[in-house]
Scaffold this motif. Sequence first.
Motif, PDB file in Angstrom:
ATOM      1  N   LEU A   9      -0.860  -0.163  -3.901  1.00  0.00           N
ATOM      2  CA  LEU A   9       0.573  -0.435  -3.817  1.00  0.00           C
ATOM      3  C   LEU A   9       1.183   0.684  -2.989  1.00  0.00           C
ATOM      4  O   LEU A   9       1.011   1.864  -3.310  1.00  0.00           O
ATOM      5  CB  LEU A   9       1.207  -0.466  -5.215  1.00  0.00           C
ATOM      6  CG  LEU A   9       0.693  -1.531  -6.183  1.00  0.00           C
ATOM      7  CD1 LEU A   9       1.514  -1.518  -7.467  1.00  0.00           C
ATOM      8  CD2 LEU A   9       0.705  -2.908  -5.560  1.00  0.00           C
ATOM      9  N   PRO A  10       1.893   0.360  -1.925  1.00  0.00           N
ATOM     10  CA  PRO A  10       2.350   1.396  -0.990  1.00  0.00           C
ATOM     11  C   PRO A  10       3.410   2.310  -1.591  1.00  0.00           C
ATOM     12  O   PRO A  10       4.268   1.873  -2.356  1.00  0.00           O
ATOM     13  CB  PRO A  10       2.914   0.583   0.179  1.00  0.00           C
ATOM     14  CG  PRO A  10       3.260  -0.745  -0.405  1.00  0.00           C
ATOM     15  CD  PRO A  10       2.264  -0.996  -1.488  1.00  0.00           C
ATOM     16  N   SER A  11       3.335   3.572  -1.221  1.00  0.00           N
ATOM     17  CA  SER A  11       4.277   4.590  -1.690  1.00  0.00           C
ATOM     18  C   SER A  11       5.422   4.733  -0.703  1.00  0.00           C
ATOM     19  O   SER A  11       5.611   3.896   0.184  1.00  0.00           O
ATOM     20  CB  SER A  11       3.541   5.924  -1.828  1.00  0.00           C
ATOM     21  OG  SER A  11       3.182   6.402  -0.537  1.00  0.00           O
ATOM     22  N   GLN A  12       6.152   5.812  -0.824  1.00  0.00           N
ATOM     23  CA  GLN A  12       7.234   6.120   0.110  1.00  0.00           C
ATOM     24  C   GLN A  12       6.703   6.346   1.530  1.00  0.00           C
ATOM     25  O   GLN A  12       7.484   6.334   2.491  1.00  0.00           O
ATOM     26  CB  GLN A  12       7.969   7.375  -0.350  1.00  0.00           C
ATOM     27  CG  GLN A  12       7.081   8.617  -0.429  1.00  0.00           C
ATOM     28  CD  GLN A  12       7.803   9.810  -0.978  1.00  0.00           C
ATOM     29  OE1 GLN A  12       9.030   9.887  -0.897  1.00  0.00           O
ATOM     30  NE2 GLN A  12       7.073  10.751  -1.558  1.00  0.00           N
ATOM     31  N   ARG A  13       5.405   6.528   1.665  1.00  0.00           N
ATOM     32  CA  ARG A  13       4.802   6.726   2.991  1.00  0.00           C
ATOM     33  C   ARG A  13       4.394   5.402   3.638  1.00  0.00           C
ATOM     34  O   ARG A  13       3.656   5.415   4.642  1.00  0.00           O
ATOM     35  CB  ARG A  13       3.567   7.632   2.858  1.00  0.00           C
ATOM     36  CG  ARG A  13       3.859   9.041   2.401  1.00  0.00           C
ATOM     37  CD  ARG A  13       2.578   9.867   2.267  1.00  0.00           C
ATOM     38  NE  ARG A  13       1.701   9.314   1.237  1.00  0.00           N
ATOM     39  CZ  ARG A  13       1.778   9.620  -0.049  1.00  0.00           C
ATOM     40  NH1 ARG A  13       2.697  10.464  -0.475  1.00  0.00           N
ATOM     41  NH2 ARG A  13       0.943   9.080  -0.923  1.00  0.00           N
ATOM     42  N   LYS A  14       4.814   4.289   3.088  1.00  0.00           N
ATOM     43  CA  LYS A  14       4.362   2.983   3.589  1.00  0.00           C
ATOM     44  C   LYS A  14       4.575   2.872   5.095  1.00  0.00           C
ATOM     45  O   LYS A  14       5.576   3.317   5.639  1.00  0.00           O
ATOM     46  CB  LYS A  14       5.050   1.843   2.860  1.00  0.00           C
ATOM     47  CG  LYS A  14       6.552   1.897   2.762  1.00  0.00           C
ATOM     48  CD  LYS A  14       7.042   0.726   1.916  1.00  0.00           C
ATOM     49  CE  LYS A  14       8.509   0.858   1.543  1.00  0.00           C
ATOM     50  NZ  LYS A  14       8.713   1.789   0.437  1.00  0.00           N
ATOM     51  N   THR A  15       3.600   2.275   5.731  1.00  0.00           N
ATOM     52  CA  THR A  15       3.558   2.249   7.181  1.00  0.00           C
ATOM     53  C   THR A  15       2.785   1.028   7.649  1.00  0.00           C
ATOM     54  O   THR A  15       2.047   0.420   6.870  1.00  0.00           O
ATOM     55  CB  THR A  15       2.885   3.524   7.730  1.00  0.00           C
ATOM     56  OG1 THR A  15       2.668   3.400   9.126  1.00  0.00           O
ATOM     57  CG2 THR A  15       1.540   3.756   7.062  1.00  0.00           C
ATOM     58  N   GLU A  16       2.942   0.659   8.902  1.00  0.00           N
ATOM     59  CA  GLU A  16       2.166  -0.430   9.477  1.00  0.00           C
ATOM     60  C   GLU A  16       0.788   0.039   9.941  1.00  0.00           C
ATOM     61  O   GLU A  16      -0.018  -0.770  10.397  1.00  0.00           O
ATOM     62  CB  GLU A  16       2.918  -1.071  10.646  1.00  0.00           C
ATOM     63  CG  GLU A  16       4.113  -1.889  10.196  1.00  0.00           C
ATOM     64  CD  GLU A  16       4.782  -2.625  11.343  1.00  0.00           C
ATOM     65  OE1 GLU A  16       4.264  -2.543  12.473  1.00  0.00           O
ATOM     66  OE2 GLU A  16       5.808  -3.272  11.106  1.00  0.00           O
ATOM     67  N   LEU A  17       0.510   1.322   9.834  1.00  0.00           N
ATOM     68  CA  LEU A  17      -0.816   1.832  10.154  1.00  0.00           C
ATOM     69  C   LEU A  17      -1.813   1.272   9.145  1.00  0.00           C
ATOM     70  O   LEU A  17      -1.672   1.466   7.946  1.00  0.00           O
ATOM     71  CB  LEU A  17      -0.800   3.367  10.092  1.00  0.00           C
ATOM     72  CG  LEU A  17      -2.115   4.082  10.405  1.00  0.00           C
ATOM     73  CD1 LEU A  17      -2.519   3.861  11.863  1.00  0.00           C
ATOM     74  CD2 LEU A  17      -1.982   5.577  10.121  1.00  0.00           C
TER      75      LEU A  17
END
Length: 479
Positions: free
Chosen positions: A414-422
């Motif tokens: 589950l993505p954190s505050q660092r979520k990115t399209e990378l």
Amino acid sequence: MIPGAAMDRVSLLWRLRRRARRGVLCMALFCILMALLYALCAENSVPVTDAIFGVRARTRAQPRAHSVTKVLRGGPKPMYTDPQKLPGVIPGDPHHPIPVLSSPNQTQAGDSLSKQKSKQRESLGFFSLLPRPFTRALETLFGGRRKGELSGRKGDTELLGKVWDDKMSSKMLGSRLRRAVANYQAMNKYGVEVSNYSSSKTKLNGPKLLCQLKKKVEVTTLTPDLQPFSSMSWATQLPPKQLSADLGPYKSCAVVSSAGSLHRSGLGKEIDSHEAVLRFNAAPTIGYEKDVGSKTTIRLINSQVMASEEHRFLSSSLYSSGVLVAWDPAPFSADLLQWYNKTDYPIFTQYQRYRRLHPLQPFYILHPRFEWQVWLRIQENMAEAIQKNPPSSGFLGTVLMMSLCDVVHVYEFLPSQRKTELCHYYQRFHDAACTLGAYHPLLYEKNLVKRMNQGSNQDIYTHGRVTLPGFSQLNCTHG
């Protein structure tokens, strides 16, 4: 008067200069056209194919179109690419986050996205009259990075929710990913036949969902006594016992996703503090220790990694430490013999080759029944049809570790505050499908994980960490 010979030399020089100017002009025009063609293909692989050949043609051709080099004997065989690399490359800036859509804000999110697209069309002026694939390519070439279909401008992340919402639905995806999901539904390569979903279905809460997984999912591996392997000469290479009999129980485990949001996370020491650590496919640790740690207890690999030349499965030292667990998707209702004769990739040939090179390293193959048991639990708990493809390695690995550990911490599933399209922390490949899914029912897997999480939302937001109990710690005697 210029003598005749001198005039000839001047004329020759003038002609050479004119040809050189024309050559430079043609080369510049060629480079511009190639750049435009590259941007068009990279940015619009699905839309361009649809426009030229139609959706049906692409759907029929997809198994052959997305192939990798086969390194084994027997000639070419249709094979699928890494599902995370579908439906297309989106080059871009990893610092622009993917907002995680939440159900209460769905209408607002749609309005925001439509306004954004309207502004983009206005900024293109005359070029907005061109077909969308060409405008997307022009945006890439002259307008900087084209934002992903689910990427918003600054502030949209807060509007759409900081933490993954377990009500996430395919209806909230952008049109590109919706088309990809629909195409995979239509393909149904594995012959899945179920209708076990209803929009009025009552959702199981976290504890009941955990108990359902414990009761209805059996983590099993291949052993030499199983048919048809018992009659084969290489069956002795298979471990004589089940994986769960040889490994664990572990008190605390880490499941480390390969997500790009692990980049600059600083979670390495925390990850290494666990008794056992699971990693996936070709995810490296050397050079990334600060973010992902250095310990590897188990590595879960899919059959494509084993068969593709790119990953150097037989020669790379990446795979030669720890315990290996491999999997390959079987047809939905196939028995082991049918699967053996119709694997997605040549998992058994590569398994034998690897075992001859590393006879002492523990190496298991998951029973394909496990993958579809997990898939059924996902579908049973969703109010809409999910992709008729196997679950992701991430979710399979999470369930696997729940059978071996007292407590499991899953990082950046589950993505954190660092979520990115990378897509991956060790590559520079960008696509929202890596977070939201296209081939795998990834979006729905994340919904279940969020529902089962026993940690806090702050843990997810700050560390991308989900806390799940092991099956051995569950009391499922009631209900």
